[in-house]
Design an enzyme around this catalytic site. Structure first.
Site, PDB file in Angstrom:
ATOM      1  N   GLY A   1     -33.535 -38.258 -23.588  1.00 19.42           N
ATOM      2  CA  GLY A   1     -33.409 -37.118 -23.013  1.00 19.42           C
ATOM      3  C   GLY A   1     -32.389 -35.777 -22.427  1.00 19.42           C
TER       4      GLY A   1
ATOM      5  N   GLY B   1     -29.308 -34.932 -19.742  1.00 14.03           N
ATOM      6  CA  GLY B   1     -28.659 -35.092 -19.532  1.00 14.03           C
ATOM      7  C   GLY B   1     -27.581 -33.348 -18.874  1.00 14.03           C
TER       8      GLY B   1
ATOM      9  N   GLY C   1     -26.587 -31.403 -21.628  1.00 14.62           N
ATOM     10  CA  GLY C   1     -27.094 -31.741 -22.995  1.00 14.62           C
ATOM     11  C   GLY C   1     -27.751 -32.675 -22.911  1.00 14.62           C
ATOM     12  N   PRO C   2     -28.208 -32.544 -24.478  1.00 19.15           N
ATOM     13  CA  PRO C   2     -29.690 -33.654 -24.880  1.00 19.15           C
ATOM     14  C   PRO C   2     -28.614 -35.506 -25.153  1.00 19.15           C
ATOM     15  CG  PRO C   2     -29.778 -32.413 -26.417  1.00 19.15           C
ATOM     16  CD  PRO C   2     -29.391 -31.171 -25.367  1.00 19.15           C
ATOM     17  N   VAL C   3     -29.563 -36.490 -24.925  1.00 21.66           N
ATOM     18  CA  VAL C   3     -28.985 -37.038 -25.424  1.00 21.66           C
ATOM     19  C   VAL C   3     -30.271 -38.118 -26.889  1.00 21.66           C
ATOM     20  CG1 VAL C   3     -28.449 -39.408 -25.020  1.00 21.66           C
ATOM     21  CG2 VAL C   3     -28.132 -38.070 -23.013  1.00 21.66           C
TER      22      VAL C   3
ATOM     23  N   LYS D   1     -24.976 -38.226 -27.079  1.00 18.37           N
ATOM     24  CA  LYS D   1     -24.873 -36.891 -26.070  1.00 18.37           C
ATOM     25  C   LYS D   1     -24.221 -35.864 -26.799  1.00 18.37           C
ATOM     26  CE  LYS D   1     -24.120 -37.648 -22.026  1.00 18.37           C
ATOM     27  NZ  LYS D   1     -25.145 -36.777 -20.897  1.00 18.37           N
TER      28      LYS D   1
ATOM     29  N   ASP E   1     -20.046 -36.622 -10.720  1.00 13.69           N
ATOM     30  CA  ASP E   1     -21.251 -36.992 -10.292  1.00 13.69           C
ATOM     31  C   ASP E   1     -21.924 -37.788 -10.630  1.00 13.69           C
ATOM     32  OD1 ASP E   1     -24.146 -35.248 -10.747  1.00 13.69           O
ATOM     33  OD2 ASP E   1     -24.390 -35.010 -12.480  1.00 13.69           O
TER      34      ASP E   1
END
Ligand SMILES: *[C@@H]1O[C@H](CO)[C@@H](O)[C@H](O)[C@H]1NC(C)=O
Ligand SMILES: *[C@@H]1O[C@H](CO)[C@@H](O)[C@H](O)[C@H]1NC(C)=O
Ligand SMILES: *[C@@H]1O[C@H](CO)[C@@H](O)[C@H](O)[C@H]1NC(C)=O
Ligand SMILES: *[C@@H]1O[C@H](CO)[C@@H](O)[C@H](O)[C@H]1NC(C)=O
Ligand SMILES: *[C@@H]1O[C@H](CO)[C@@H](O)[C@H](O)[C@H]1NC(C)=O
Ligand SMILES: *[C@@H]1O[C@H](CO)[C@@H](O)[C@H](O)[C@H]1NC(C)=O
Ligand SMILES: *[C@@H]1O[C@H](CO)[C@@H](O)[C@H](O)[C@H]1NC(C)=O
Ligand SMILES: *[C@@H]1O[C@H](CO)[C@@H](O)[C@H](O)[C@H]1NC(C)=O
Ligand SMILES: *[C@@H]1O[C@H](CO)[C@@H](O)[C@H](O)[C@H]1NC(C)=O
Ligand SMILES: *[C@@H]1O[C@H](CO)[C@@H](O)[C@H](O)[C@H]1NC(C)=O
Ligand SMILES: *[C@@H]1O[C@H](CO)[C@@H](O)[C@H](O)[C@H]1NC(C)=O
Ligand SMILES: *[C@@H]1O[C@H](CO)[C@@H](O)[C@H](O)[C@H]1NC(C)=O
Length: 841
Positions: free
Chosen positions: A530, A532, A535-537, A550, A647
């Site tokens: 996914g 986040g 950045g992408p995971v 991550k 967050d």
């Protein structure tokens, strides 16, 4: 016609009240009869069941049947003349002198008969409706159940009640199974049946079949119940019976004894006209049925959907993958989904001495139709037995009861395997020696560069390792795309066992880009989990452990040394409700964080998904709320560093395989500072819907801001609705406003997710809503502090204050229209923000 039916209903009520009164007078003759005409009914001794004529749904036909008492709408448990309805109210059922129960119509034509008979004179024959729902013909002088001349329990329809038997008589060949109704209006046998695998020597499991095709497999029997119900937590109410599998020379059957006090509730299992197996519970006081389990529920419940050696995992996308050590049989298929060609071994077996077994945990065991069952065998003996027979492909102990022994040995393909998020079982699959040694070597691989190696050295190494990467990638055997199915654990092979080692838990490790790249198959799209906020995971396997990587956006403006210091600080935060940071990678302008992998992904993937939200029942949700609160307390107070998350949201709560919540992305706001000179609006700290008013308006952020986000999260968990996109037909309030309305009206329980309506703890829901509302108060000082939140959720002390009207900050439209005024999107105001206080004390 309707009118006539209503009159009939009224009549039968009157009759039944009369019967209740009359049967109470003389206990000898309770529910005993010689004949019943349409319009009369018989009620069992303690008014559990009623026998008489009825009309189902919108049908016009009349049937002789048994239904539950104490239900608000008629629930039929058994029908005599399923296939031969009466067309009018002229039916009479009577017991003849031989013990034959016959149903005749007005013209005296036999519509149905029990075909039972007994020889002998002077026998006091009676028909009796028992409190178990069983209609029996027996000698009235004998109470022993073995002497029933006939019983309806031997002829199940669509409903299974405790005391019934489902199975097979090997002498007569007669098989007893459940058959659905054709429709709600028509009790004649429908398309679906629920059958046991009743083959001598085979291990028990259940099939839901549509005609002769297996639709869903439930099981195998795990010593307590039939597995295949992964997704509902076994609570005290589940299963509502104790099941027994009785196997003898002549017959084999499954029967149950209710776990409940049948004075207060009653359970039934039924197969519905559309092929669902439902277990439901009737509480007499409520007069309503609660469905406590229903199957099939998801894609992976489709029988054998991923083909041989495929493994279905509802938490993955696509759902189908191959077991580790196997690869797609048809390489021209894009995925194994819907392709029953399934998977094949990556390396063929040769039955050499090095072959061994890989432990797949959390699995639904494969179809036992091609397995052999050995009673009374230990797991070790089971392994030996499998290993000694070259055609044995897998083994397992199906019995999960403590100390429960037993050995299943599979011969041939493994079919209908899936991964369960919880309550799965261990399956040991045979793999070739080289396959196992591959696994061994990948865990032998030398550890990453030890933390503290100077970065300049790492930089020098960069170029050479990139070159090396090209070389190795060519050699790197491309593994099957989805081979991380089933979380393989260490195998039984001793060699392998001793060599497997985990990444150190104490210190955070530095990994090279090459290692991370290999672990994630060069950050392949298939491994992307996914995207986040930072950045992408990606998913990967590093040193034998499944990880999540991550990959931070390249533009993050922090210096390398500073970044590394932050990582080391954050890695010290360890708590069971925080995702563990295992390592990191800094190379060139790449910065990556390596976390433990959470197979169940994030909370929002359950909570806000119509098809998956029902997988989170109330006890789990409450457990998740409490876990997040504890994780937050640790971050805010108990850890050596004080960290404000900034967050907190459903997408940042990950779920491990036991559905324990783990907070992720903590410390990130600190780790990646905005580049303060550029107006960089790429990244938003905080997520719409969770942002507290003080931050949105003044740019102030504190521990209490996390509390606000937590409050939103709690209300979302209770309601299964997103605060951000909440709409209600009656008003324009957001979720917080809606919760507040309900709270004020004393209807907090109505906030609960519709899919939980059947079962939840009202007191816990009310308490959670209360805490949630306290947390989203407009004024920072009105919000409880973190220890208070944990205390309130732990039931310590009473709930102190009543919440006031919550901060109704910013329905989405408002944010959009005033974007430029909001500090959260303009970098200049970052100076004024109390950032996460990371001060290594
Ligand atoms: C029904 O049974 C009663 C006794 O319980 C008997 O008196 C009556 O004659 C029977 N009626 C018919 C139609 O068999
Ligand atoms: C079931 O209903 C009958 C009739 O309404 C009543 O007499 C009986 O007490 C009820 N049983 C229970 C357990 O509530
Ligand atoms: C009884 O059943 C027979 C055969 O199905 C039918 O011919 C007859 O009309 C029925 N009688 C009544 C009164 O329904
Ligand atoms: C009774 O016997 C008849 C004729 O042999 C058969 O059609 C019917 O299905 C049997 N009834 C039951 C309940 O087995
Ligand atoms: C039961 O009654 C039915 C209808 O009269 C008849 O066909 C059947 O043979 C009887 N069965 C026995 C075992 O007497
Ligand atoms: C069965 O009980 C009845 C009365 O309840 C009695 O008249 C009859 O003799 C008994 N029969 C046997 C075989 O004991
Ligand atoms: C079942 O419940 C009834 C009524 O609550 C009670 O009287 C009885 O003792 C209970 N039985 C058992 C076995 O708990
Ligand atoms: C895959 O390739 C094989 C052999 O070329 C072919 O027989 C088969 O039909 C192909 N399958 C699909 C789904 O294209
Ligand atoms: C695979 O099966 C699912 C569920 O039945 C269906 O929605 C999907 O369209 C199918 N995909 C293909 C390619 O057939
Ligand atoms: C297989 O893995 C499970 C889960 O990790 C573990 O509990 C079990 O002990 C393992 N089996 C063996 C034989 O090591
Ligand atoms: C079964 O297990 C019991 C207890 O472990 C043992 O006493 C018995 O000998 C075993 N029976 C067989 C047939 O192995
Ligand atoms: C392996 O097991 C199968 C199935 O039980 C059996 O038919 C076969 O004879 C066994 N082979 C050997 C070599 O024991």
């Amino acid at each position: 016609m309707d009118h006539i039916n209503q009159t009939k209903l009224l009549l039968s009520y009157i009759t039944f009240f009369f019967l209740v009164i009359s049967t109470c007078r003389s206990s000898d003759t309770i529910a005993v009869f010689q004949n019943i005409s349409d319009g009369e009914t018989i009620v069992s001794a303690n008014a559990r069941f009623e026998l008489g004529f009825f009309t189902p749904g919108n049908s016009k036909n009349r049937y002789l049947g048994i239904w539950f008492m104490n239900t608000s709408s008629q629930t039929v448990a058994w029908v005599a003349n399923r296939e031969t309805p009466l067309t009018d109210n002229s039916g009479v059922v009577k017991l003849d002198s031989q013990g034959n129960l016959t149903l005749v119509n007005g013209s005296g034509k036999v519509i149905w008969s029990s075909n039972s008979s007994v020889y002998g004179s002077n026998i006091n024959l009676v028909a009796q409706l028992l409190d178990t729902g069983n209609l029996v013909v027996k000698n009235g002088n004998i109470t022993n159940s073995d002497s029933y001349i006939w019983q309806s329990f031997d002829y199940p329809g669509d409903t299974f009640l405790s005391g019934m038997k489902l199975g097979k008589n090997f002498i007569t060949g007669k098989e007893t199974y459940m058959t659905s109704w054709r429709s709600d209006d028509d009790p004649s046998p429908g398309e679906y049946t629920l059958k046991f695998l009743m083959v001598k020597g085979k291990y028990q499991q259940v099939y839901i079949m549509r005609s002769s095709v297996i639709e869903t497999r439930i099981g195998p029997f795990n010593g307590i119940s039939f597995s295949g119900r992964s997704l509902l937590t076994p609570g005290p109410s589940y299963p509502p019976y104790v099941g027994y599998m009785i196997v003898s020379q002549n017959e084999m059957y499954f029967t149950t004894v209710s776990k409940y006090n049948t004075s207060t509730s009653f359970a039934r299992t039924m197969i519905t006209p559309n092929g669902k197996r439902e277990i439901s519970l009737l509480e007499f006081s409520k007069r309503e049925w609660t469905t406590i389990n229903s199957l099939p529920v998801d894609y992976c419940d489709n029988y054998g959907v991923c083909g041989p050696y495929g493994s279905c995992n509802i938490a993955n996308s696509p759902y189908c993958g191959c077991l580790k050590g196997f690869e797609q049989k048809n390489s021209n298929e894009t995925s194994v989904d819907n392709a029953t060609s399934g998977c094949k071994r990556s390396i063929a077996l040769d039955c050499g001495p090095g072959e061994g077994f890989l432990n797949f945990s959390s699995m639904k065991l494969p179809d036992t139709a091609n397995a052999v069952y050995k009673n009374n065998m230990s797991l070790l003996d089971c392994e030996v037995a499998c290993k000694n027979n070259c055609s044995c492909t897998a083994y397992a102990n199906p019995n999960i009861t403590p100390g429960g022994n037993g050995c299943l040995l599979w011969f041939g393909d493994l079919i209908d395997v899936r991964v369960y998020p919880q309550n799965g079982q261990d399956l040991y699959v045979r793999l070739a020696a080289s396959e196992l040694s591959d696994l061994k070597s990948s865990s032998h691989k030398k550890k990453g560069v030890i933390m503290g190696v100077s970065l300049s050295v790492a930089a020098v190494l960069t170029l050479s390792s990139i070159l090396l990467a090209f070389y190795i990638r060519k050699k790197w055997k491309k593994r099957s795309d989805a081979d991380i199915e089933g979380r393989p654990e260490k195998s039984l092979d001793k060699d392998y066992k001793s060599s497997s080692h985990q990444m150190g838990s104490a210190a955070v490790q530095l990994f090279s880009l090459l290692e991370v790249s290999q672990a994630t198959d060069d950050f392949s799209a298939d491994n992307k989990l996914g995207e986040g906020g930072f950045g992408p995971v990606y998913k990967g396997v590093l040193e034998g452990q499944v990880i999540a990587v991550k990959r931070l956006s390249k533009s993050s403006g922090q210096g390398l040394v500073e970044f590394e210091n932050e990582v080391i600080c954050i890695a010290k935060l360890q708590h069971r409700n925080l995702v563990k940071l295992l390592g990191y990678c800094i190379q060139g302008d790449e910065k990556m964080l390596i976390y433990e992998y959470m197979p169940n992904k994030s909370l929002d993937s359950f909570l806000f998904d119509e098809s998956r939200k029902s997988l989170l029942d109330w006890p789990q949700r409450y457990h998740i709320i409490q876990g997040i609160a504890r994780g937050l307390l640790y971050l805010h107070q108990d850890s050596r560093l004080k960290v404000v998350h900034r967050d907190l949201k459903a997408g940042n709560i990950l779920l491990d395989r036991h559905m324990h919540p783990k907070i992720s992305d903590f410390g990130l706001a600190r780790m990646i500072k905005e580049d303060e000179n550029e107006s960089n609006t790429k990244r938003v700290v905080g997520t719409l819907g969770y942002i507290p008013p003080e931050y949105a308006i003044d740019g102030l952020y504190s521990v209490k801001s996390d509390i606000y986000s937590f409050g939103v999260l709690v209300l979302e968990i209770v309601s299964g609705k997103k605060n951000r996109s909440f709409v209600h037909e009656d008003h324009d309030d957001n979720l917080l406003g809606h919760a507040w309305r309900l709270y004020k009206q004393g209807r907090s329980v109505d906030l609960v997710d519709e899919c939980l309506r059947a079962s939840y703890s009202a007191s816990e829901v009310v308490q959670s809503v209360h805490v949630g509302l306290l947390c989203v108060q407009h004024r920072v000082e009105d919000r409880p502090n973190t220890p208070t939140v944990v205390g309130m959720l732990g039931g310590e002390g009473s709930l102190p204050s009543s919440p006031k009207k919550p901060a109704f900050f910013a329905p989405e439209s408002e944010i959009n229209s005033t974007t430029s005024n909001l500090p959260l999107l303009s970098s200049s105001s970052f100076n004024g923000i109390t950032l996460s206080q990371v001060d290594g004390r």
